[in-house]
Design an enzyme around this catalytic site. Sequence first.
Site, PDB file in Angstrom:
ATOM      1  N   LYS A   1      10.876  21.184  37.686  1.00 27.94           N
ATOM      2  CA  LYS A   1      10.979  22.030  38.885  1.00 27.94           C
ATOM      3  C   LYS A   1      11.994  23.166  38.680  1.00 27.94           C
ATOM      4  CE  LYS A   1      12.216  18.566  41.559  1.00 27.94           C
ATOM      5  NZ  LYS A   1      12.244  17.461  40.573  1.00 27.94           N
TER       6      LYS A   1
ATOM      7  N   ARG B   1      11.737  16.136  50.794  1.00 32.22           N
ATOM      8  CA  ARG B   1      11.596  14.949  49.939  1.00 32.22           C
ATOM      9  C   ARG B   1      11.179  13.724  50.721  1.00 32.22           C
ATOM     10  NH1 ARG B   1      15.315  16.552  45.520  1.00 32.22           N
ATOM     11  NH2 ARG B   1      15.313  14.885  44.026  1.00 32.22           N
TER      12      ARG B   1
ATOM     13  N   ARG C   1      18.537  16.268  28.834  1.00 34.59           N
ATOM     14  CA  ARG C   1      18.853  17.546  29.501  1.00 34.59           C
ATOM     15  C   ARG C   1      20.324  17.904  29.350  1.00 34.59           C
ATOM     16  NH1 ARG C   1      17.259  18.370  35.589  1.00 34.59           N
ATOM     17  NH2 ARG C   1      18.273  16.354  35.788  1.00 34.59           N
TER      18      ARG C   1
ATOM     19  N   ARG D   1      24.427  16.227  33.484  1.00 35.52           N
ATOM     20  CA  ARG D   1      24.605  15.954  34.901  1.00 35.52           C
ATOM     21  C   ARG D   1      25.033  14.501  35.075  1.00 35.52           C
ATOM     22  NH1 ARG D   1      19.499  18.112  38.299  1.00 35.52           N
ATOM     23  NH2 ARG D   1      19.606  16.032  39.206  1.00 35.52           N
TER      24      ARG D   1
ATOM     25  N   ARG E   1      15.950   6.999  40.402  1.00 35.99           N
ATOM     26  CA  ARG E   1      15.461   8.244  41.016  1.00 35.99           C
ATOM     27  C   ARG E   1      13.942   8.300  40.994  1.00 35.99           C
ATOM     28  NH1 ARG E   1      18.926  11.986  37.423  1.00 35.99           N
ATOM     29  NH2 ARG E   1      17.605  13.686  38.106  1.00 35.99           N
TER      30      ARG E   1
HETATM   31  P1  AP5 Z   1      14.175  20.284  34.948  1.00 31.85           P
HETATM   32  O1  AP5 Z   1      13.433  21.557  35.161  1.00 31.85           O
HETATM   33  O2  AP5 Z   1      15.646  20.349  34.999  1.00 31.85           O
HETATM   34  O3  AP5 Z   1      13.610  19.138  35.932  1.00 31.85           O
HETATM   35  P2  AP5 Z   1      13.635  18.984  37.507  1.00 31.85           P
HETATM   36  O4  AP5 Z   1      12.263  18.718  37.958  1.00 31.85           O
HETATM   37  O5  AP5 Z   1      14.369  20.129  38.128  1.00 31.85           O
HETATM   38  O6  AP5 Z   1      14.464  17.617  37.605  1.00 31.85           O
HETATM   39  P3  AP5 Z   1      15.744  17.247  38.452  1.00 31.85           P
HETATM   40  O7  AP5 Z   1      16.409  16.102  37.725  1.00 31.85           O
HETATM   41  O8  AP5 Z   1      16.589  18.427  38.766  1.00 31.85           O
HETATM   42  O9  AP5 Z   1      15.076  16.707  39.741  1.00 31.85           O
HETATM   43  P4  AP5 Z   1      15.678  15.831  40.832  1.00 31.85           P
HETATM   44  O10 AP5 Z   1      14.679  15.965  41.879  1.00 31.85           O
HETATM   45  O11 AP5 Z   1      16.009  14.459  40.388  1.00 31.85           O
HETATM   46  O12 AP5 Z   1      17.121  16.480  41.101  1.00 31.85           O
HETATM   47  P5  AP5 Z   1      17.705  17.363  42.297  1.00 31.85           P
HETATM   48  O13 AP5 Z   1      18.763  18.198  41.738  1.00 31.85           O
HETATM   49  O14 AP5 Z   1      16.628  17.978  43.070  1.00 31.85           O
HETATM   50  O15 AP5 Z   1      13.702  19.688  33.544  1.00 31.85           O
HETATM   51  C1  AP5 Z   1      14.243  18.485  33.040  1.00 31.85           C
HETATM   52  C2  AP5 Z   1      14.411  18.571  31.524  1.00 31.85           C
HETATM   53  O16 AP5 Z   1      13.136  18.685  30.899  1.00 31.85           O
HETATM   54  C3  AP5 Z   1      15.214  19.788  31.066  1.00 31.85           C
HETATM   55  O17 AP5 Z   1      16.006  19.409  29.979  1.00 31.85           O
HETATM   56  C4  AP5 Z   1      14.145  20.789  30.632  1.00 31.85           C
HETATM   57  O18 AP5 Z   1      14.616  21.623  29.638  1.00 31.85           O
HETATM   58  C5  AP5 Z   1      13.025  19.877  30.150  1.00 31.85           C
HETATM   59  N1  AP5 Z   1      11.673  20.403  30.393  1.00 31.85           N
HETATM   60  C6  AP5 Z   1      11.226  20.999  31.545  1.00 31.85           C
HETATM   61  N2  AP5 Z   1       9.921  21.328  31.433  1.00 31.85           N
HETATM   62  C7  AP5 Z   1       9.523  20.893  30.205  1.00 31.85           C
HETATM   63  C8  AP5 Z   1       8.265  20.953  29.502  1.00 31.85           C
HETATM   64  N3  AP5 Z   1       7.151  21.485  30.048  1.00 31.85           N
HETATM   65  N4  AP5 Z   1       8.217  20.419  28.265  1.00 31.85           N
HETATM   66  C9  AP5 Z   1       9.319  19.874  27.690  1.00 31.85           C
HETATM   67  N5  AP5 Z   1      10.533  19.809  28.296  1.00 31.85           N
HETATM   68  C10 AP5 Z   1      10.642  20.311  29.545  1.00 31.85           C
HETATM   69  O19 AP5 Z   1      18.351  16.232  43.230  1.00 31.85           O
HETATM   70  C11 AP5 Z   1      19.484  15.511  42.809  1.00 31.85           C
HETATM   71  C12 AP5 Z   1      19.940  14.566  43.903  1.00 31.85           C
HETATM   72  O20 AP5 Z   1      20.347  15.324  45.058  1.00 31.85           O
HETATM   73  C13 AP5 Z   1      18.888  13.581  44.441  1.00 31.85           C
HETATM   74  O21 AP5 Z   1      18.816  12.414  43.655  1.00 31.85           O
HETATM   75  C14 AP5 Z   1      19.414  13.313  45.855  1.00 31.85           C
HETATM   76  O22 AP5 Z   1      20.474  12.403  45.826  1.00 31.85           O
HETATM   77  C15 AP5 Z   1      19.972  14.668  46.274  1.00 31.85           C
HETATM   78  N6  AP5 Z   1      18.981  15.504  46.984  1.00 31.85           N
HETATM   79  C16 AP5 Z   1      18.527  16.738  46.622  1.00 31.85           C
HETATM   80  N7  AP5 Z   1      17.611  17.209  47.492  1.00 31.85           N
HETATM   81  C17 AP5 Z   1      17.468  16.243  48.438  1.00 31.85           C
HETATM   82  C18 AP5 Z   1      16.642  16.111  49.591  1.00 31.85           C
HETATM   83  N8  AP5 Z   1      15.763  17.085  49.945  1.00 31.85           N
HETATM   84  N9  AP5 Z   1      16.739  14.981  50.328  1.00 31.85           N
HETATM   85  C19 AP5 Z   1      17.620  14.006  50.000  1.00 31.85           C
HETATM   86  N10 AP5 Z   1      18.416  14.059  48.918  1.00 31.85           N
HETATM   87  C20 AP5 Z   1      18.344  15.156  48.134  1.00 31.85           C
HETATM   88 MG    MG Z   2      16.201  20.349  39.207  1.00 28.92          MG
END
Ligand code: AP5
Ligand code: MG
Length: 215
Positions: A14, A89, A128, A161, A172
Amino acid sequence: MLRTILLGPPGAGKGTQAVKIVEKYHIPHISTGDIFRENIKNGTDLGNRAKAYMDRGELVPDELVVEIATDRLTKADCKNGFLLDGFPRTIFQAEKLDEFLEGRGEKLDKVINIDVEKSALVKRITGRRVCKQCGAGYHIENIPPKKEGVCDNCGGELIQREDDTEETVLNRIDVYNKQTRPLAEYYEKSGIIANIDGNKDLEDVLADIVKALGD
Ligand code: AP5
Ligand code: MG
Ligand code: ZN
């Protein structure tokens, strides 16, 4: 004008795709996860309240998230659209977002739902690395920096992270399957969902997203 959401499990890509999409469509990238991490870094009250949930890989309570997200959407830079990454979410959050937009005479144009196999998700998350200074994202195998541990863009230090341990990521993914996956069906009903195969290479995934969004 483009009002859109990126849906997908942790590691689906994402954040990586968001950077490319907002460049092309000139809309702000709004990641609730990034907002929380920024607040934790700055030691704010919001950050303190969110941290324990994030460390465990649980969702931050709905009320807290909805307020932050809708507040961000009232900012001037969202008048021509936005890209939401990681919000909504839960069904509750999705309903609140719909209500908020409806109150402004707006609605979502598209929901981009990126899915990736579980084993690949774990590899992506544990490999990552992010730049401490500018936030740029890397992967030790898939998208390595030119010099190990150093950001190509700004020379900043690359770090992991805190929630990117194998144990937390498995939780997660479970949380995603239970609480967030049902959103696909929610948006399927309104006919605005585009299902994207996120197992492909970065460029191919981006091309599929752009195709779904239209030029
Ligand atoms: P990356 O693009 O970083 O993945 P991502 O989908 O952004 O994953 P996240 O870990 O950020 O998602 P998340 O939903 O767990 O975290 P968030 O910060 O939203 O890619 C990942 C890796 O893969 C990278 O190394 C990249 O280089 C590689 N990659 C990408 N595409 C690739 C490809 N095609 N091929 C090969 N490699 C690739 O949330 C964190 C926390 O915040 C949650 O756990 C929760 O506690 C809280 N939170 C956030 N939003 C909410 C909400 N709306 N409600 C409640 N709690 C929330
Ligand atoms: Mg992310
Ligand atoms: Zn950097």
